[in-house]
Design a protein around this motif. Structure first.
Motif, short mmCIF file in Angstrom:
data_model
loop_
_atom_site.label_atom_id
_atom_site.label_comp_id
_atom_site.label_asym_id
_atom_site.label_seq_id
_atom_site.Cartn_x
_atom_site.Cartn_y
_atom_site.Cartn_z
N MET A 1 0.86 -1.35 0.07
CA MET A 1 -0.16 0.01 -0.09
C MET A 1 0.88 1.33 -0.03
SD MET A 1 -2.80 0.84 2.59
CE MET A 1 -2.52 2.10 3.72
N LEU A 2 0.52 2.20 -0.88
CA LEU A 2 1.33 3.56 -1.06
C LEU A 2 1.01 4.34 0.03
CD1 LEU A 2 1.27 4.27 -4.69
CD2 LEU A 2 3.25 3.27 -3.41
N PRO A 3 1.92 5.08 0.80
CA PRO A 3 1.46 6.16 1.71
C PRO A 3 0.93 7.50 0.96
CG PRO A 3 3.70 6.16 1.14
CD PRO A 3 3.29 5.09 0.57
N ARG A 4 0.18 8.08 1.79
CA ARG A 4 -0.53 9.36 1.33
C ARG A 4 -0.08 10.52 2.07
NH1 ARG A 4 -6.49 9.57 2.32
NH2 ARG A 4 -5.66 9.47 4.73
N SER A 5 -0.49 11.83 1.37
CA SER A 5 -0.01 12.98 1.90
C SER A 5 -0.45 13.01 3.45
CB SER A 5 -0.43 14.09 1.28
OG SER A 5 0.03 14.05 -0.18
N GLY A 6 0.47 13.50 4.30
CA GLY A 6 0.01 13.53 5.75
C GLY A 6 0.55 12.28 6.68
N ASP A 7 0.81 11.26 6.01
CA ASP A 7 1.03 9.98 6.82
C ASP A 7 2.56 10.37 7.48
OD1 ASP A 7 -1.02 8.70 6.09
OD2 ASP A 7 0.03 7.17 4.62
N VAL A 8 2.56 9.74 8.60
CA VAL A 8 4.03 9.67 9.29
C VAL A 8 4.58 8.40 9.27
CG1 VAL A 8 5.22 10.08 11.41
CG2 VAL A 8 3.27 11.72 10.50
N ARG A 29 4.09 14.15 -0.55
CA ARG A 29 3.66 13.71 -1.72
C ARG A 29 4.40 12.76 -2.27
NH1 ARG A 29 4.85 18.56 -5.65
NH2 ARG A 29 6.56 18.65 -4.26
N VAL A 30 3.51 11.84 -3.05
CA VAL A 30 3.89 10.41 -3.42
C VAL A 30 4.05 10.50 -4.84
CG1 VAL A 30 3.72 8.23 -3.86
CG2 VAL A 30 2.89 8.93 -1.63
N HIS A 31 5.31 10.97 -5.49
CA HIS A 31 5.42 10.94 -7.13
C HIS A 31 5.01 9.81 -8.06
CE1 HIS A 31 7.58 14.89 -6.80
NE2 HIS A 31 8.47 14.22 -5.64
N ASP A 32 4.63 10.13 -8.91
CA ASP A 32 4.03 9.21 -9.86
C ASP A 32 5.00 8.86 -10.89
OD1 ASP A 32 3.83 11.33 -11.48
OD2 ASP A 32 1.53 10.88 -11.88
N TRP A 33 6.39 9.03 -10.70
CA TRP A 33 7.43 8.85 -11.72
C TRP A 33 7.54 7.29 -11.95
CZ3 TRP A 33 11.08 12.27 -8.34
CH2 TRP A 33 10.65 13.66 -8.53
N VAL A 40 9.32 3.60 -4.58
CA VAL A 40 8.60 5.15 -4.76
C VAL A 40 9.44 6.00 -4.26
CG1 VAL A 40 6.29 4.25 -4.42
CG2 VAL A 40 7.51 4.81 -2.45
N TRP A 41 9.18 7.41 -4.97
CA TRP A 41 9.79 8.54 -4.65
C TRP A 41 8.84 9.19 -3.70
CZ3 TRP A 41 14.61 10.49 -4.86
CH2 TRP A 41 15.47 10.08 -5.87
N LEU A 42 9.30 9.64 -2.61
CA LEU A 42 8.38 10.73 -1.53
C LEU A 42 9.09 11.95 -1.18
CD1 LEU A 42 7.77 7.85 1.26
CD2 LEU A 42 6.39 8.39 -0.92
N ASP A 43 8.34 12.78 -1.38
CA ASP A 43 8.88 14.22 -0.76
C ASP A 43 8.26 14.40 0.59
OD1 ASP A 43 10.29 15.29 -2.96
OD2 ASP A 43 8.44 16.17 -4.04
N GLY A 44 8.84 14.97 1.59
CA GLY A 44 8.48 15.23 2.92
C GLY A 44 9.63 15.61 3.76
N TYR A 45 9.25 15.72 5.01
CA TYR A 45 9.86 16.29 6.22
C TYR A 45 10.55 15.21 7.06
CZ TYR A 45 7.95 20.83 4.72
OH TYR A 45 7.87 21.99 3.94
N GLU A 46 11.61 15.24 7.43
CA GLU A 46 12.17 14.27 8.39
C GLU A 46 11.74 15.07 9.58
OE1 GLU A 46 16.51 12.98 9.85
OE2 GLU A 46 16.47 13.95 7.83
N LEU A 47 11.30 14.35 10.70
CA LEU A 47 10.83 14.78 11.87
C LEU A 47 11.84 14.31 12.90
CD1 LEU A 47 7.18 13.37 11.47
CD2 LEU A 47 8.19 15.74 10.67
N ASP A 48 11.97 15.19 13.98
CA ASP A 48 12.66 14.98 15.08
C ASP A 48 11.83 14.21 16.38
OD1 ASP A 48 11.02 16.66 16.47
OD2 ASP A 48 12.65 18.28 16.87
N SER A 58 13.56 14.30 -0.33
CA SER A 58 12.88 13.37 -1.20
C SER A 58 13.78 12.23 -1.00
CB SER A 58 13.36 14.11 -2.61
OG SER A 58 12.67 15.17 -2.98
N ILE A 59 12.99 11.17 -0.85
CA ILE A 59 13.52 9.99 -0.60
C ILE A 59 13.01 8.79 -1.63
CG2 ILE A 59 14.01 10.19 1.86
CD1 ILE A 59 11.54 8.61 2.50
N PHE A 60 13.78 7.81 -1.76
CA PHE A 60 13.51 6.61 -2.84
C PHE A 60 13.57 5.26 -1.97
CE2 PHE A 60 14.95 3.85 -6.45
CZ PHE A 60 13.95 3.82 -7.09
N VAL A 61 12.46 4.93 -1.77
CA VAL A 61 12.28 3.76 -1.05
C VAL A 61 11.46 2.74 -1.31
CG1 VAL A 61 12.58 5.15 1.08
CG2 VAL A 61 10.62 4.80 0.25
#
Length: 94
Positions: A1-8, A29-33, A40-48, A58-61
């Motif tokens: 299952m792909l993550p969605r915007s807002g998922d941690v 964002r989950v890119h459709d590249w 998948v390529w994901l854009d987001g924020y690393e959290l403390d 941007s991470i490729f996982v």
């Protein structure tokens, strides 16, 4: 299952060898590249540790290696409001 915007997510070595030190990641964002199957390529924020954003990335996982910590809130249903009738001024002819 792909993550969605807002998922941690908890991103570990199971998602990619680059994550020797696991991170928490909030998805923007989950890119459709086109990628390799299951990646998948994901854009987001690393959290403390407190959940505050510390680094935009941007991470490729591998999707199968991601662990969801918190799901994004369900989008609210939009309610359609009926339009109020427009007051019309009678037109006088002549």
């Amino acid at each position: 299952m792909l993550p969605r915007s807002g998922d941690v997510l908890h991103v570990t070595r199971a998602a990619s060898v680059q994550f020797l030190k696991p991170i928490m990641f909030r998805v923007i964002r989950v890119h459709d590249w086109p990628t390799y199957d299951g990646w998948v390529w994901l854009d987001g924020y690393e959290l403390d540790a407190t959940g505050d954003a510390v680094n935009r990335r941007s991470i490729f996982v591998q999707a199968a290696g991601l662990r969801q910590l918190q799901a994004a809130a369900q989008p609210r249903q939009h309610t359609a409001h009926s339009r109020r009738p427009v007051a019309r001024t009678p037109v006088r002819v002549g």
